[in-house]
Design a protein around this motif. Sequence first.
Motif, PDB file in Angstrom:
ATOM      1  N   TRP A   9       0.839  -1.185   0.000  1.00  0.00           N
ATOM      2  CA  TRP A   9       0.000   0.000   0.000  1.00  0.00           C
ATOM      3  C   TRP A   9       0.883   1.248   0.000  1.00  0.00           C
ATOM      4  O   TRP A   9       2.069   1.197   0.317  1.00  0.00           O
ATOM      5  CB  TRP A   9      -0.960   0.024   1.192  1.00  0.00           C
ATOM      6  CG  TRP A   9      -0.311  -0.210   2.524  1.00  0.00           C
ATOM      7  CD1 TRP A   9      -0.086  -1.409   3.122  1.00  0.00           C
ATOM      8  CD2 TRP A   9       0.194   0.786   3.412  1.00  0.00           C
ATOM      9  NE1 TRP A   9       0.531  -1.232   4.329  1.00  0.00           N
ATOM     10  CE2 TRP A   9       0.712   0.100   4.534  1.00  0.00           C
ATOM     11  CE3 TRP A   9       0.261   2.176   3.383  1.00  0.00           C
ATOM     12  CZ2 TRP A   9       1.295   0.766   5.609  1.00  0.00           C
ATOM     13  CZ3 TRP A   9       0.837   2.837   4.447  1.00  0.00           C
ATOM     14  CH2 TRP A   9       1.342   2.145   5.544  1.00  0.00           C
ATOM     15  N   PHE A  10       0.267   2.359  -0.376  1.00  0.00           N
ATOM     16  CA  PHE A  10       0.928   3.649  -0.389  1.00  0.00           C
ATOM     17  C   PHE A  10       0.075   4.629   0.421  1.00  0.00           C
ATOM     18  O   PHE A  10      -1.135   4.490   0.520  1.00  0.00           O
ATOM     19  CB  PHE A  10       1.097   4.169  -1.821  1.00  0.00           C
ATOM     20  CG  PHE A  10       1.942   3.276  -2.680  1.00  0.00           C
ATOM     21  CD1 PHE A  10       3.317   3.437  -2.718  1.00  0.00           C
ATOM     22  CD2 PHE A  10       1.365   2.267  -3.431  1.00  0.00           C
ATOM     23  CE1 PHE A  10       4.100   2.613  -3.505  1.00  0.00           C
ATOM     24  CE2 PHE A  10       2.135   1.439  -4.216  1.00  0.00           C
ATOM     25  CZ  PHE A  10       3.501   1.621  -4.256  1.00  0.00           C
ATOM     26  N   ALA A  11       0.737   5.614   1.003  1.00  0.00           N
ATOM     27  CA  ALA A  11       0.025   6.577   1.836  1.00  0.00           C
ATOM     28  C   ALA A  11       0.765   7.903   1.808  1.00  0.00           C
ATOM     29  O   ALA A  11       1.957   7.972   1.482  1.00  0.00           O
ATOM     30  CB  ALA A  11      -0.092   6.088   3.282  1.00  0.00           C
ATOM     31  N   ASN A  12       0.036   8.950   2.136  1.00  0.00           N
ATOM     32  CA  ASN A  12       0.654  10.260   2.272  1.00  0.00           C
ATOM     33  C   ASN A  12       1.552  10.284   3.509  1.00  0.00           C
ATOM     34  O   ASN A  12       1.316   9.555   4.473  1.00  0.00           O
ATOM     35  CB  ASN A  12      -0.419  11.346   2.391  1.00  0.00           C
ATOM     36  CG  ASN A  12      -1.248  11.458   1.135  1.00  0.00           C
ATOM     37  OD1 ASN A  12      -0.740  11.282   0.026  1.00  0.00           O
ATOM     38  ND2 ASN A  12      -2.535  11.728   1.294  1.00  0.00           N
ATOM     39  N   PRO A  13       2.572  11.119   3.515  1.00  0.00           N
ATOM     40  CA  PRO A  13       3.447  11.161   4.700  1.00  0.00           C
ATOM     41  C   PRO A  13       2.701  11.498   5.993  1.00  0.00           C
ATOM     42  O   PRO A  13       3.064  11.013   7.064  1.00  0.00           O
ATOM     43  CB  PRO A  13       4.467  12.249   4.334  1.00  0.00           C
ATOM     44  CG  PRO A  13       4.487  12.258   2.839  1.00  0.00           C
ATOM     45  CD  PRO A  13       3.087  11.953   2.422  1.00  0.00           C
ATOM     46  N   ASP A  15      -0.352  10.586   6.785  1.00  0.00           N
ATOM     47  CA  ASP A  15      -1.193   9.468   7.214  1.00  0.00           C
ATOM     48  C   ASP A  15      -0.414   8.167   7.349  1.00  0.00           C
ATOM     49  O   ASP A  15      -1.025   7.102   7.510  1.00  0.00           O
ATOM     50  CB  ASP A  15      -2.340   9.264   6.218  1.00  0.00           C
ATOM     51  CG  ASP A  15      -3.204  10.505   6.084  1.00  0.00           C
ATOM     52  OD1 ASP A  15      -3.258  11.271   7.059  1.00  0.00           O
ATOM     53  OD2 ASP A  15      -3.802  10.691   5.017  1.00  0.00           O
ATOM     54  N   TYR A  16       0.918   8.217   7.277  1.00  0.00           N
ATOM     55  CA  TYR A  16       1.679   6.975   7.260  1.00  0.00           C
ATOM     56  C   TYR A  16       1.550   6.214   8.583  1.00  0.00           C
ATOM     57  O   TYR A  16       1.343   5.004   8.588  1.00  0.00           O
ATOM     58  CB  TYR A  16       3.158   7.271   6.987  1.00  0.00           C
ATOM     59  CG  TYR A  16       4.009   6.028   6.987  1.00  0.00           C
ATOM     60  CD1 TYR A  16       4.062   5.197   5.879  1.00  0.00           C
ATOM     61  CD2 TYR A  16       4.750   5.677   8.106  1.00  0.00           C
ATOM     62  CE1 TYR A  16       4.825   4.054   5.876  1.00  0.00           C
ATOM     63  CE2 TYR A  16       5.527   4.529   8.122  1.00  0.00           C
ATOM     64  CZ  TYR A  16       5.564   3.726   6.995  1.00  0.00           C
ATOM     65  OH  TYR A  16       6.313   2.586   7.011  1.00  0.00           O
ATOM     66  N   THR A  17       1.646   6.909   9.705  1.00  0.00           N
ATOM     67  CA  THR A  17       1.579   6.231  11.007  1.00  0.00           C
ATOM     68  C   THR A  17       0.220   5.573  11.216  1.00  0.00           C
ATOM     69  O   THR A  17       0.120   4.430  11.685  1.00  0.00           O
ATOM     70  CB  THR A  17       1.861   7.228  12.136  1.00  0.00           C
ATOM     71  OG1 THR A  17       3.122   7.852  11.904  1.00  0.00           O
ATOM     72  CG2 THR A  17       1.884   6.527  13.476  1.00  0.00           C
ATOM     73  N   ASP A  19      -1.983   4.623   8.857  1.00  0.00           N
ATOM     74  CA  ASP A  19      -2.181   3.515   7.929  1.00  0.00           C
ATOM     75  C   ASP A  19      -1.299   2.314   8.272  1.00  0.00           C
ATOM     76  O   ASP A  19      -1.685   1.168   8.026  1.00  0.00           O
ATOM     77  CB  ASP A  19      -1.898   3.972   6.498  1.00  0.00           C
ATOM     78  CG  ASP A  19      -2.946   4.943   5.993  1.00  0.00           C
ATOM     79  OD1 ASP A  19      -4.037   4.978   6.588  1.00  0.00           O
ATOM     80  OD2 ASP A  19      -2.677   5.667   5.020  1.00  0.00           O
ATOM     81  N   ALA A  20      -0.121   2.570   8.841  1.00  0.00           N
ATOM     82  CA  ALA A  20       0.743   1.452   9.228  1.00  0.00           C
ATOM     83  C   ALA A  20       0.119   0.646  10.360  1.00  0.00           C
ATOM     84  O   ALA A  20       0.194  -0.583  10.389  1.00  0.00           O
ATOM     85  CB  ALA A  20       2.119   1.977   9.639  1.00  0.00           C
TER      86      ALA A  20
END
Length: 216
Positions: A9-13, A15-17, A19-20
């Motif tokens: 998956w990919f995410a904006n910086p 929203d990374y935490t 989404d992880a």
Amino acid sequence: MFPPWEANWFANPKDYTKDAARGSPDAQRHPHAPAQRRHRQIETERSSNASSPSPSTPPSPGIVIGKGGSSVDQLREDLEKRFGNRVRISIQEIKQPELNAQLVAENIASQIERRISYKRAMKQAILRTMRAGAKGVRIYCGGRLRGAEMARREWDREGRVPLHTLRADIDFGRATAKTTFGAIGVKCWIYKDQISPRPVCHHWTARPSEMRSLPA
């Protein structure tokens, strides 16, 4: 080194935490699921507005799916409430559970909880795994075995389990048996085969100076 990633998956910086934490397999497992409905592995693919977990189940997916797909619908609703996104679930069946280290470890742990001898459970698991085509298997059991006062560790092995060979296709799994004497840990390594590297094609281009020396 060779198995693919379980989460793609990919995410904006920003929203990374978040989404992880959502994409971790522990977060996607149902906390109140019974043992017969648990899954061995979860592969997640996330798009911009949807998540697609693909749990791998033992060779009886009907137990996980439930009557009329009720269990899958309940799991989808729980995940959507927890994560706030649309979720698509696709269940995959494990063809050979004897070659799956996690399922073998959980099977041994469940037998120990039913007061079956750990040596008998280990021997039967090794026999079934080797008959399924494995080249080697190693199993560890640690804790207050047979209710002993002092904890100890017992292990059994058959075949080869080259843990220091990078090309070796080795599956690892662990489980915990909760008994009246305490927790007993089970670890399992299954050596399936050696992975051969992909052939690399090298394209050679002759330099102008080398072209003069080539025969006509």
